[in-house]
Design a protein around this motif. Structure first.
Motif, PDB file in Angstrom:
ATOM      1  N   GLN A 131       0.874  -1.176  -0.093  1.00 21.64           N
ATOM      2  CA  GLN A 131      -0.100  -0.005  -0.054  1.00 21.64           C
ATOM      3  C   GLN A 131       0.951   1.239  -0.142  1.00 21.64           C
ATOM      4  O   GLN A 131       0.611   2.224  -0.825  1.00 21.64           O
ATOM      5  N   GLU A 132       1.876   1.222   0.785  1.00 28.53           N
ATOM      6  CA  GLU A 132       2.832   2.422   0.730  1.00 28.53           C
ATOM      7  C   GLU A 132       3.481   2.616  -0.319  1.00 28.53           C
ATOM      8  O   GLU A 132       3.658   3.545  -0.805  1.00 28.53           O
TER       9      GLU A 132
ATOM     10  N   LEU B 105       0.043  13.164  -1.887  1.00 22.02           N
ATOM     11  CA  LEU B 105      -0.424  14.524  -1.277  1.00 22.02           C
ATOM     12  C   LEU B 105      -1.863  14.368  -0.902  1.00 22.02           C
ATOM     13  O   LEU B 105      -2.027  14.996   0.286  1.00 22.02           O
ATOM     14  N   VAL B 106      -2.723  13.775  -1.605  1.00 29.36           N
ATOM     15  CA  VAL B 106      -3.997  13.610  -1.255  1.00 29.36           C
ATOM     16  C   VAL B 106      -4.276  12.886   0.059  1.00 29.36           C
ATOM     17  O   VAL B 106      -5.167  13.013   0.735  1.00 29.36           O
ATOM     18  N   ALA B 107      -3.365  11.551  -0.069  1.00 28.40           N
ATOM     19  CA  ALA B 107      -3.547  11.041   1.144  1.00 28.40           C
ATOM     20  C   ALA B 107      -3.192  11.377   2.567  1.00 28.40           C
ATOM     21  O   ALA B 107      -3.667  11.348   3.511  1.00 28.40           O
TER      22      ALA B 107
ATOM     23  N   ASP C 202      -9.537   4.830  -1.834  1.00 29.60           N
ATOM     24  CA  ASP C 202     -10.658   3.880  -1.150  1.00 29.60           C
ATOM     25  C   ASP C 202      -9.919   2.549  -1.573  1.00 29.60           C
ATOM     26  O   ASP C 202     -10.209   1.359  -0.584  1.00 29.60           O
ATOM     27  N   ARG C 203      -9.604   2.128  -2.662  1.00 29.79           N
ATOM     28  CA  ARG C 203      -9.263   0.878  -3.110  1.00 29.79           C
ATOM     29  C   ARG C 203      -7.918   0.545  -2.275  1.00 29.79           C
ATOM     30  O   ARG C 203      -7.865  -0.716  -2.022  1.00 29.79           O
ATOM     31  N   LEU C 204      -7.114   1.370  -1.951  1.00 32.45           N
ATOM     32  CA  LEU C 204      -5.937   1.030  -0.736  1.00 32.45           C
ATOM     33  C   LEU C 204      -6.274   0.995   0.752  1.00 32.45           C
ATOM     34  O   LEU C 204      -5.404   0.804   1.324  1.00 32.45           O
ATOM     35  N   GLU C 205      -7.599   1.343   0.817  1.00 34.15           N
ATOM     36  CA  GLU C 205      -8.161   1.040   2.099  1.00 34.15           C
ATOM     37  C   GLU C 205      -7.751   1.916   3.125  1.00 34.15           C
ATOM     38  O   GLU C 205      -7.671   1.831   4.444  1.00 34.15           O
TER      39      GLU C 205
ATOM     40  N   PRO D 274       8.010   1.840  10.024  1.00 40.69           N
ATOM     41  CA  PRO D 274       9.247   2.338  10.254  1.00 40.69           C
ATOM     42  C   PRO D 274      10.174   1.834   8.932  1.00 40.69           C
ATOM     43  O   PRO D 274      10.240   0.778   8.498  1.00 40.69           O
ATOM     44  N   ASP D 275      10.874   2.951   8.312  1.00 40.36           N
ATOM     45  CA  ASP D 275      11.873   2.862   7.306  1.00 40.36           C
ATOM     46  C   ASP D 275      11.083   2.237   6.166  1.00 40.36           C
ATOM     47  O   ASP D 275      11.659   1.564   5.193  1.00 40.36           O
ATOM     48  N   GLY D 276       9.736   2.337   6.097  1.00 34.54           N
ATOM     49  CA  GLY D 276       9.086   1.924   5.018  1.00 34.54           C
ATOM     50  C   GLY D 276       8.989   2.824   3.759  1.00 34.54           C
ATOM     51  O   GLY D 276       9.972   3.935   3.906  1.00 34.54           O
ATOM     52  N   PRO D 277       8.248   2.578   2.687  1.00 32.62           N
ATOM     53  CA  PRO D 277       8.471   3.468   1.521  1.00 32.62           C
ATOM     54  C   PRO D 277       8.303   5.071   1.603  1.00 32.62           C
ATOM     55  O   PRO D 277       8.972   5.760   1.266  1.00 32.62           O
TER      56      PRO D 277
END
Length: 246
Positions: free
Chosen positions: A82-83, A94-96, A127-130, A152-155
């Motif tokens: 998701q990230e 940005l929208v997120a 919405d699709r990414l929940e 943590p240290d994710g994308p």
């Protein structure tokens, strides 16, 4: 998020949808605006008061309670995939971030060069990414908790580290309403956890103040970014100055 907090959040959402300000609500209930704000900030509301507010806003109390029951957040984080999807499109990210700050579609397109059609498309993707649940009239509710954090240290953290941190800390932090603090202390793990909870509450307060100030004219508002972190760390040059154990 506790049930009273969810109810208050739903009430605020219904007030925004109806175009009812705190001042207007105070007049309808024969109360001062400061008293109304205190009721909402403290979440101290009897069923009688809740019914009065709902009636003044023009929404059934049963609908507010039903929405509150349906608004249970699902997760504190997104998945790795998701990230990854978010950082592939800077506008989507940005929208997120705007959604995490509880911006409406109208507020997003007012500030950023994003068309209504684009913004709706991004909301559909979120919405699709929940991250959100998209509802009628392009309204939405969050599908993550108030304690939401990036992996943590994710994308997304890697994106921030690469593109955001240097730009953010390049400022002087001497403008009105600006400050920069770096405070060091030796804490137990429970004390550190207590601070983490307070940091998360501060982030929630920023989102609440953002919503409260939407009644002001655009010229009366400016963009502020709160960047907070807490970790077990010491500057390497300070570590080198530590007294050597005999």
């Amino acid at each position: 998020m506790s049930s009273p907090e969810v109810i208050i959040q739903v009430l605020r959402s219904e007030m925004r949808a109806a175009g009812v300000t705190y001042k207007q609500l105070a007049t309808r209930l024969d109360m001062s605006e400061s008293s109304i704000k205190r009721v909402f900030s403290q979440g101290d509301m009897s069923l009688t008061r809740l019914e009065q507010i709902c009636k003044s806003v023009g929404v059934a109390m049963e609908d507010v309670l039903r929405q509150s029951a349906d608004a249970t957040p699902h997760a504190d984080t997104l998945t790795l995939d998701q990230e990854k999807s978010l950082v592939q499109d800077p506008k989507l990210l940005l929208v997120a971030i705007c959604c995490l700050g509880h911006w409406s579609l109208e507020q997003i397109i007012e500030v950023y060069d994003i068309s209504v059609t684009e913004c709706i498309r991004y909301l559909v993707k979120l919405d699709r990414l929940e991250l959100i649940e998209l509802k009628a009239m392009n309204r939405y509710r969050m599908r993550v908790s108030i304690a939401f954090r990036w992996l943590p240290d994710g994308p997304v953290q890697q994106f921030f580290r690469k593109y955001v941190v240097d730009d953010y800390f390049g400022g002087r932090f001497d403008g009105a309403g600006e400050t920069l603090l770096c405070v060091h202390g030796r804490l137990s793990n429970p004390s550190a956890q207590e601070l983490v909870q307070k940091i998360r509450q501060l982030a929630a307060d920023l989102a609440r103040l953002h919503q409260d100030d939407q009644r002001l004219q655009p010229a009366e508002r400016d963009g502020f970014t709160l960047l907070l972190g807490l970790r077990s760390w010491e500057f390497a040059q300070f570590t080198a100055m530590r007294r050597q154990k005999s």
